[in-house]
Design an enzyme around this catalytic site. Structure first.
Site, mmCIF file in Angstrom:
data_model
loop_
_atom_site.group_PDB
_atom_site.id
_atom_site.type_symbol
_atom_site.label_atom_id
_atom_site.label_comp_id
_atom_site.label_asym_id
_atom_site.label_seq_id
_atom_site.Cartn_x
_atom_site.Cartn_y
_atom_site.Cartn_z
ATOM 1 N N HIS A 63 0.806 -1.223 0.000
ATOM 2 C CA HIS A 63 0.000 0.000 0.000
ATOM 3 C C HIS A 63 0.842 1.278 0.000
ATOM 4 O O HIS A 63 1.842 1.383 0.692
ATOM 5 C CB HIS A 63 -1.061 -0.003 1.102
ATOM 6 C CG HIS A 63 -0.597 0.046 2.524
ATOM 7 N ND1 HIS A 63 -0.423 1.230 3.196
ATOM 8 C CD2 HIS A 63 -0.319 -0.929 3.418
ATOM 9 C CE1 HIS A 63 -0.069 0.982 4.452
ATOM 10 N NE2 HIS A 63 0.019 -0.310 4.613
ATOM 11 N N ASP A 164 5.611 1.826 7.019
ATOM 12 C CA ASP A 164 4.294 1.228 6.800
ATOM 13 C C ASP A 164 3.574 2.104 5.780
ATOM 14 O O ASP A 164 3.024 3.128 6.144
ATOM 15 C CB ASP A 164 3.554 1.164 8.136
ATOM 16 C CG ASP A 164 2.125 0.665 8.021
ATOM 17 O OD1 ASP A 164 1.759 0.152 6.959
ATOM 18 O OD2 ASP A 164 1.373 0.805 9.012
ATOM 19 N N GLU A 194 -5.308 1.611 2.441
ATOM 20 C CA GLU A 194 -5.157 0.448 3.322
ATOM 21 C C GLU A 194 -5.390 0.837 4.768
ATOM 22 O O GLU A 194 -6.023 0.100 5.537
ATOM 23 C CB GLU A 194 -3.754 -0.156 3.160
ATOM 24 C CG GLU A 194 -3.578 -1.531 3.826
ATOM 25 C CD GLU A 194 -3.183 -1.481 5.301
ATOM 26 O OE1 GLU A 194 -3.217 -2.535 5.955
ATOM 27 O OE2 GLU A 194 -2.851 -0.391 5.816
ATOM 28 N N GLU A 195 -4.868 1.998 5.139
ATOM 29 C CA GLU A 195 -4.887 2.400 6.554
ATOM 30 C C GLU A 195 -6.294 2.729 7.064
ATOM 31 O O GLU A 195 -6.490 2.931 8.252
ATOM 32 C CB GLU A 195 -3.952 3.589 6.785
ATOM 33 C CG GLU A 195 -2.467 3.280 6.563
ATOM 34 C CD GLU A 195 -1.872 2.345 7.601
ATOM 35 O OE1 GLU A 195 -2.562 1.978 8.559
ATOM 36 O OE2 GLU A 195 -0.697 1.983 7.433
ATOM 37 N N ASP A 217 3.717 -6.158 3.827
ATOM 38 C CA ASP A 217 3.428 -5.094 4.798
ATOM 39 C C ASP A 217 4.247 -5.311 6.073
ATOM 40 O O ASP A 217 4.801 -6.386 6.277
ATOM 41 C CB ASP A 217 1.921 -5.074 5.116
ATOM 42 C CG ASP A 217 1.420 -3.681 5.498
ATOM 43 O OD1 ASP A 217 2.226 -2.848 5.952
ATOM 44 O OD2 ASP A 217 0.207 -3.434 5.350
ATOM 45 N N HIS A 303 3.247 2.891 13.404
ATOM 46 C CA HIS A 303 2.336 4.041 13.506
ATOM 47 C C HIS A 303 2.890 5.149 14.411
ATOM 48 O O HIS A 303 2.126 5.926 14.980
ATOM 49 C CB HIS A 303 0.915 3.631 13.914
ATOM 50 C CG HIS A 303 0.181 2.954 12.782
ATOM 51 N ND1 HIS A 303 -1.187 2.914 12.678
ATOM 52 C CD2 HIS A 303 0.648 2.328 11.679
ATOM 53 C CE1 HIS A 303 -1.528 2.267 11.571
ATOM 54 N NE2 HIS A 303 -0.431 1.893 10.950
HETATM 55 CO CO CO Z 1 -0.470 0.772 9.164
HETATM 56 ZN ZN ZN Z 2 0.576 -1.184 6.431
#
Ligand code: CO
Ligand code: ZN
Length: 331
Positions: A63, A164, A194-195, A217, A303
């Site tokens: 992603h 990410d 995606e998030e 990922d 994150h």
């Molecule tokens: Co993420």
């Molecule tokens: Zn991810």
């Protein structure tokens, strides 16, 4: 690979606003794809056609989007209140810098804190873009921001705001470059949104209708002080997903991934993640279903603005993906 990683991780691209990412990735893959298309949601799909018999339709998903924030309203004094795009922890925000689509920078702070042991919710944070009133504020409700943080390489430890999943994008690009021959029609999908719930991959998988799907990922690493427990460590190999909260990976595909890793002496770990999921979930349940799995990159501080991966794990993830794609897939 570090130049490409730096280019992608520093770029702007919160969920739903991935156009700059597409523009960065396209020139990297043009030479290696037979066809490139962009669907209505913004997924960029690069097809590498297979040669020979016995090939399957394979979808690889990484992603392009990153977590971010969106301006929800602007105060009379010109401060921007915001909501989240994806999983944002308030304690990662104070003093952070963010970038808007046009490159403008803002600074995040919160309302006064009276009890230092407590953190305000997102609704009590704001972005300061240097405006003095609502009227002269250069940004608008609905504008999206991503974070600003330069790429850092300390030996093999690589840190950035959006590992990410820009690191997944780098692995996909590297695999496209290295893959010389494959019996499979391979759809490399640089997915969107995606998030916010693996939405782009869902649309792409419905369209492609693959036999096999593999997401690339990050996953958590359980090797820091009092971490979320997980049997994955940085630098100990690529991680083959067995289960996360969104899916149970196809057992035959997990078996094949392990076999290919062992044949090629690629170090690997088995991943059982108790919080979070990936694009593989969407691929697994699209149309009549697909055999889906995930090659995960162990990552500390997911994150946050210093998501950290190990260069050896990145390299081993590329190697495993190339091994899988260059040979028959018998499940
Ligand atoms: Co993420
Ligand atoms: Zn991810």
């Amino acid at each position: 690979m570090n130049d490409l990683i730096k280019k992608l991780v520093e770029a702007y691209g919160p969920s739903g606003f991935e156009d700059q990412m597409r523009d960065l990735i396209r020139p990297e893959i043009e030479k290696y794809a037979d066809e490139i298309s962009v669907d209505a949601m913004g997924n960029m799909i690069a097809l590498k056609k297979g040669k020979g018999k016995g090939g399957l339709k394979v979808m690889i998903a990484a992603h392009m989007d990153e977590i971010g924030l969106m301006i929800s309203h602007i105060t009379e004094d010109g401060f921007c209140r915001f909501t989240n795009i994806g999983g944002i922890y308030p304690h990662t925000l104070m003093g952070s810098r963010v970038q808007f689509a046009d490159g403008r920078i803002g600074i995040i702070y919160s309302d006064r804190i009276t009890d230092r042991s407590k953190i305000h919710g997102l609704d009590k944070h704001y972005i300061d873009v240097g405006a003095s009133s609502k009227e002269d504020c250069p940004v608008k409700v609905g504008d999206a921001v991503g974070f600003v943080r330069p790429f850092l390489a300390q030996g093999k430890m690589l840190s950035a705001k959006s590992m990410d999943d820009r690191i997944g994008c780098v692995i996909a690009i590297e695999a496209m470059k290295r893959l010389k021959k494959s019996p499979h029609d391979i759809y490399f999908v640089f997915s969107v949104q995606e998030e916010v719930g693996t939405r782009g991959a869902q649309a792409a998988a419905n369209m492609i209708d693959p036999d096999v799907g593999i997401a690339l990922d990050v996953t958590l690493a359980g090797d820091t002080p009092e971490p979320t427990p997980i049997a994955v460590e940085l630098g100990k190999g690529t991680a083959i997903k067995v289960k996360d909260t969104g899916m149970i990976a196809h057992a035959g595909l997990v078996r094949l991934m392990k076999k290919r890793a062992e044949e090629a002496d690629i170090p690997y770990q088995l991943e059982v993640l108790t919080g979070g999921s990936t694009d593989a979930r969407s691929i697994q349940i699209a149309n009549g279903g697909a055999a889906a799995g995930c090659i995960s990159i162990p990552c500390r501080y997911v994150h946050s603005q210093s998501e950290t991966v190990h260069a050896d794990d990145v390299e081993n993830s590329v190697k495993l993906l190339v091994e899988i794609l260059s040979k028959p897939i018998e499940l």
